[in-house]
Scaffold this motif. Structure first.
Motif, short mmCIF file in Angstrom:
data_model
loop_
_atom_site.label_atom_id
_atom_site.label_comp_id
_atom_site.label_asym_id
_atom_site.label_seq_id
_atom_site.Cartn_x
_atom_site.Cartn_y
_atom_site.Cartn_z
N ASP A 248 -37.69 -30.62 -8.86
CA ASP A 248 -37.26 -29.25 -9.08
C ASP A 248 -35.98 -29.30 -9.92
O ASP A 248 -34.93 -29.67 -9.40
CB ASP A 248 -36.99 -28.57 -7.73
CG ASP A 248 -36.43 -27.17 -7.87
OD1 ASP A 248 -36.74 -26.51 -8.87
OD2 ASP A 248 -35.70 -26.74 -6.97
N ASN A 249 -35.99 -29.03 -11.23
CA ASN A 249 -37.11 -28.44 -11.89
C ASN A 249 -37.46 -29.21 -13.16
O ASN A 249 -37.99 -28.66 -14.12
CB ASN A 249 -36.79 -26.98 -12.23
CG ASN A 249 -37.97 -26.20 -12.73
OD1 ASN A 249 -39.11 -26.41 -12.35
ND2 ASN A 249 -37.69 -25.30 -13.66
N ASP A 326 -41.20 -22.85 -12.53
CA ASP A 326 -40.34 -23.48 -11.53
C ASP A 326 -41.25 -24.00 -10.42
O ASP A 326 -42.41 -23.59 -10.33
CB ASP A 326 -39.32 -22.48 -10.99
CG ASP A 326 -38.01 -23.12 -10.58
OD1 ASP A 326 -38.03 -24.33 -10.25
OD2 ASP A 326 -36.99 -22.42 -10.57
N THR A 396 -36.11 -17.23 -9.55
CA THR A 396 -36.21 -18.09 -10.72
C THR A 396 -35.49 -17.43 -11.89
O THR A 396 -34.89 -16.37 -11.75
CB THR A 396 -37.69 -18.30 -11.11
OG1 THR A 396 -38.21 -17.06 -11.61
CG2 THR A 396 -38.52 -18.75 -9.91
N GLY A 413 -45.56 -22.53 -10.91
CA GLY A 413 -44.92 -23.82 -10.62
C GLY A 413 -45.90 -24.75 -9.96
O GLY A 413 -46.98 -24.34 -9.52
#
Length: 444
Positions: A248-249, A326, A396, A413
């Motif tokens: 992440d990320n 994300d 995000t 994501g």
């Protein structure tokens, strides 16, 4: 659980290995951008400067950096952006962790420790008893540089620091109550023994000077991460999972770059733009965050550099679409109660479309459909995630970027475990699936 889960093909394994190498080369946001630039320049992308005039033509492949840790890379499409719009993918370069204070050295007894601040929302306990290093940038005297200051990347590759746990004999209830670290007293990592006669604050300055082969007096400041030096790895009976820091990320950052570069051989007609922002983990409100001017500035300069006027620029935005990429919370079998039963997502189950009615994620029915079609064209499954109604939802760059410019946006994501841990994990097949879906999004 989705059935079947994605197999880890040789191509997917190679793509996951590339991600781990990217992460291991990028222990700070400034290193992330340096790694991205290396990828872009190998592919023929040329740098632009915000202080220079831009003249852009169809087919141009360029990148621009703001303050070392935020980057935009783009390829100008053959179609007019007024008619085709821009396809944007946004991610971020920063990860939660510990940042070193300006006067970092402190003596406690005979031991030298480095004062740190908490950056974002890390799981602090996971940073204890690990082999920690330092990485970031150092500001140096440079009389010929703008403002008289230049910067260089710095990285201590091997273990340099440690935050040792207190023995269970002295903390008998740690397993019942959980590890709780006093952020001021217990969190500073130990650097080593105090050197007699040397002020505590100068130990780090001398280390940095030696690492960079400069004089201590030339160091004006620094921005340093504490990072886990353990390299990324595959694990599981079939090596079907990956573990590393900063999934992440950087998982999304690497996927966005890969999608941009992998469409170079057969460029789509629309302009493609990859944006990697710093400061997402602390709210994005900065000159180089997603809530700053960088996104607006880059898009407007692409329009103006291609000969469009202000009205054309607004028309371009009206036809543009953003994928905010994300990571997502994968179902954890040991904590089943943390999830909405109808919206569990699984490692190696494919990309995740994230929805939140309060607009912490920007997805709506139409934008979700755009990404679903991209997944269909790529031949990969997709999953849907919604947070439990009785739990607060994260956010995000999507809401910030979309609201600034009026862009249609979808939040996506890859699923992962232990988000914000010093050691996160994910599915080895999912990264390739996300790269392929993002490629199809650029091609739409």
């Amino acid at each position: 659980m989705p059935s079947p889960l994605l197999p880890v093909s040789p191509a997917a394994r190679e793509r996951a290995r590339g991600l781990l190498e990217f992460i291991d080369a990028s222990p700070s946001p400034w290193h992330v951008v340096a790694s991205a630039v290396a990828m872009l320049e190998r592919a023929g992308y040329r740098p632009l400067d915000e202080t220079a005039s831009w003249r852009l033509a169809p087919g141009d492949r360029c990148y621009v950096i703001r303050d070392g840790s935020t980057l935009a890379a783009f390829r100008i499409g053959q179609a007019s952006p007024v008619e085709a719009g821009v396809r944007l993918i946004g991610a971020h370069t920063d990860s939660p962790g510990l940042r070193v204070k300006p006067r970092a050295g402190e003596a406690r007894g005979d031991w030298l420790r480095l004062g740190v601040e908490i950056y974002g929302g890390p799981i602090l306990a996971t940073f204890t008893d690990r082999d920690l290093g330092l990485a970031g940038r150092v500001a140096l005297r440079a009389p010929t540089a703008p403002l008289g200051v230049d910067s260089r990347l710095v990285r201590f590759d091997g273990p340099l620091l440690r935050i040792p746990n207190l023995a269970i004999h002295l903390n008998r209830k740690v397993n019942e109550d959980g590890l709780k670290l006093d952020r001021q007293a217990a969190l500073p990592p130990i650097l080593g023994a105090v050197e007699e006669g040397l002020p505590a604050a100068e130990h780090l300055t001398r280390l940095l000077a030696a690492q960079l082969a400069v004089e201590p007096a030339d160091i004006l400041g620094f921005d340093l991460n504490v990072y886990d030096t353990q390299p990324g790895a595959f694990f599981g009976p079939q090596q079907e999972f990956i573990a590393d820091s900063q999934l992440d990320n950087l998982g999304s950052s690497h996927a966005a770059l890969a999608a941009l570069l992998d469409t170079d051989a057969d460029p789509p007609p629309a302009t493609s733009l990859c944006l990697l922002f710093d400061h997402e983990e602390v709210g994005s409100t900065s000159a180089k965050g997603a809530d700053g001017s960088f996104l607006d500035d880059v898009l407007e300069r692409i329009a103006l550099g291609g000969g469009l006027d202000r009205a054309d620029y607004r028309r371009m935005l009206a036809r543009s679409v953003l994928v905010s990429a994300d990571m997502a919370h994968a179902f954890h079998p040991g904590h089943a109660g943390a999830y909405d039963d109808q919206h569990r997502v699984h490692l190696n189950g494919g990309p995740v479309i994230k929805t939140n009615a309060s607009q912490r994620y920007t997805t709506d029915g139409l934008s979700a459909g755009v990404f679903q079609l991209a997944c269909e064209r790529a031949g990969v499954p997709w999953q849907a995630y919604v947070q439990r109604t009785d739990m607060a939802c994260g956010s995000t760059i999507g809401p910030l970027a979309a609201s600034r410019l009026g862009l249609r946006s979808v939040d996506v994501g890859n699923p992962m475990w232990a988000m914000h841990s010093a050691r996160e994990s994910a599915g080895a097949a999912d990264h390739d699936a996300m790269c392929r879906a993002l490629m199809e999004f650029f091609r739409a």
